[in-house]
Scaffold this motif. Structure first.
Motif, short mmCIF file in Angstrom:
data_model
loop_
_atom_site.label_atom_id
_atom_site.label_comp_id
_atom_site.label_asym_id
_atom_site.label_seq_id
_atom_site.Cartn_x
_atom_site.Cartn_y
_atom_site.Cartn_z
N ASP A 1 0.84 -1.21 0.00
CA ASP A 1 0.00 0.00 0.00
C ASP A 1 0.88 1.25 0.00
OD1 ASP A 1 -2.34 -1.51 0.16
OD2 ASP A 1 -2.51 -1.30 2.34
N LEU A 2 1.85 1.27 0.91
CA LEU A 2 2.74 2.44 1.00
C LEU A 2 3.56 2.62 -0.28
CD1 LEU A 2 4.30 2.58 4.59
CD2 LEU A 2 2.71 4.17 3.52
N ASP B 1 4.75 5.82 -4.56
CA ASP B 1 5.48 5.56 -5.81
C ASP B 1 6.96 5.25 -5.56
OD1 ASP B 1 5.61 5.15 -8.55
OD2 ASP B 1 6.15 7.24 -8.96
N ILE B 2 7.19 4.34 -4.62
CA ILE B 2 8.54 3.84 -4.35
C ILE B 2 8.48 2.32 -4.30
CG2 ILE B 2 9.32 5.90 -3.11
CD1 ILE B 2 8.83 4.45 -0.49
N LYS C 1 2.14 7.45 11.09
CA LYS C 1 3.43 8.07 11.41
C LYS C 1 4.52 7.57 10.47
CE LYS C 1 6.83 8.65 15.04
NZ LYS C 1 7.65 7.89 15.90
N ASP C 2 4.51 6.26 10.18
CA ASP C 2 5.49 5.71 9.24
C ASP C 2 5.32 6.34 7.86
OD1 ASP C 2 6.80 3.83 10.98
OD2 ASP C 2 5.10 2.48 10.75
N LYS C 3 4.08 6.55 7.45
CA LYS C 3 3.82 7.16 6.14
C LYS C 3 4.37 8.59 6.11
CE LYS C 3 0.09 8.48 3.04
NZ LYS C 3 -1.35 8.52 2.85
N VAL C 4 4.12 9.35 7.17
CA VAL C 4 4.63 10.72 7.24
C VAL C 4 6.16 10.71 7.23
CG1 VAL C 4 4.81 12.76 8.74
CG2 VAL C 4 2.60 11.67 8.38
N LYS D 1 7.34 10.15 3.74
CA LYS D 1 7.16 11.37 2.94
C LYS D 1 8.28 12.36 3.23
CE LYS D 1 2.19 11.57 2.11
NZ LYS D 1 0.97 12.35 2.38
N LEU D 2 8.64 12.50 4.51
CA LEU D 2 9.72 13.42 4.88
C LEU D 2 11.06 12.97 4.33
CD1 LEU D 2 8.72 14.19 8.58
CD2 LEU D 2 8.54 15.73 6.60
#
Length: 132
Positions: free
Chosen positions: A9-10, A15-16, A44-47, A50-51
């Motif tokens: 999903d992530l 797009d990685i 939190k992992d998704k954020v 992104k960072l």
């Protein structure tokens, strides 16, 4: 709270590759829950991902991204994180400015080399009686 995410999903959403996500996990930047062999990622992992991706896009090293992420303190505020980020932005901007100057100098040197080659070719043609 955001719904949990699987690694696929992530990967799809950001797009990685799943390999990239596992790499960041190996680096200690992500800590998904485990359900058997399955990784369950939080909002939190998704954020964090992104960072990391944003930091990489603007030229920060993985160590710099990690440092900035670790400075986040939701309890005491994120002033230290923001000040550090501003300092790193200034450093990166300075590096890019130097790279621009280096590129401009290289272009001038290429122009000079090209002019010398054209001149030498014209001189060679003139000596051999070749006309354009």
């Amino acid at each position: 709270m955001a719904a949990p995410y699987s690694i696929s999903d992530l990967a799809r959403e950001l797009d990685i590759t799943t390999r990239a996500i596992r790499f960041y996990e190996e680096q200690g930047m992500l800590s998904p829950e485990r359900r058997g062999q399955e990784r369950i990622y939080s909002g939190k992992d998704k954020v964090t991902l992104k960072l990391i991706l944003r930091g990489k896009r603007i030229g920060f090293s993985l160590a710099e991204c990690k440092e900035l992420i670790e400075l986040y303190d939701p309890v005491h505020g994120n002033r230290k994180q923001l000040e550090t980020f501003m300092h790193k932005i200034a450093e990166r901007r300075s590096q890019l400015q130097q790279q621009l100057l280096d590129i401009e100098q290289m272009q001038l040197e290429l122009d000079t080399a090209e002019e010398r080659c054209l001149s030498a070719l014209a001189e060679t043609d003139k000596k051999q009686g070749i006309t354009a």
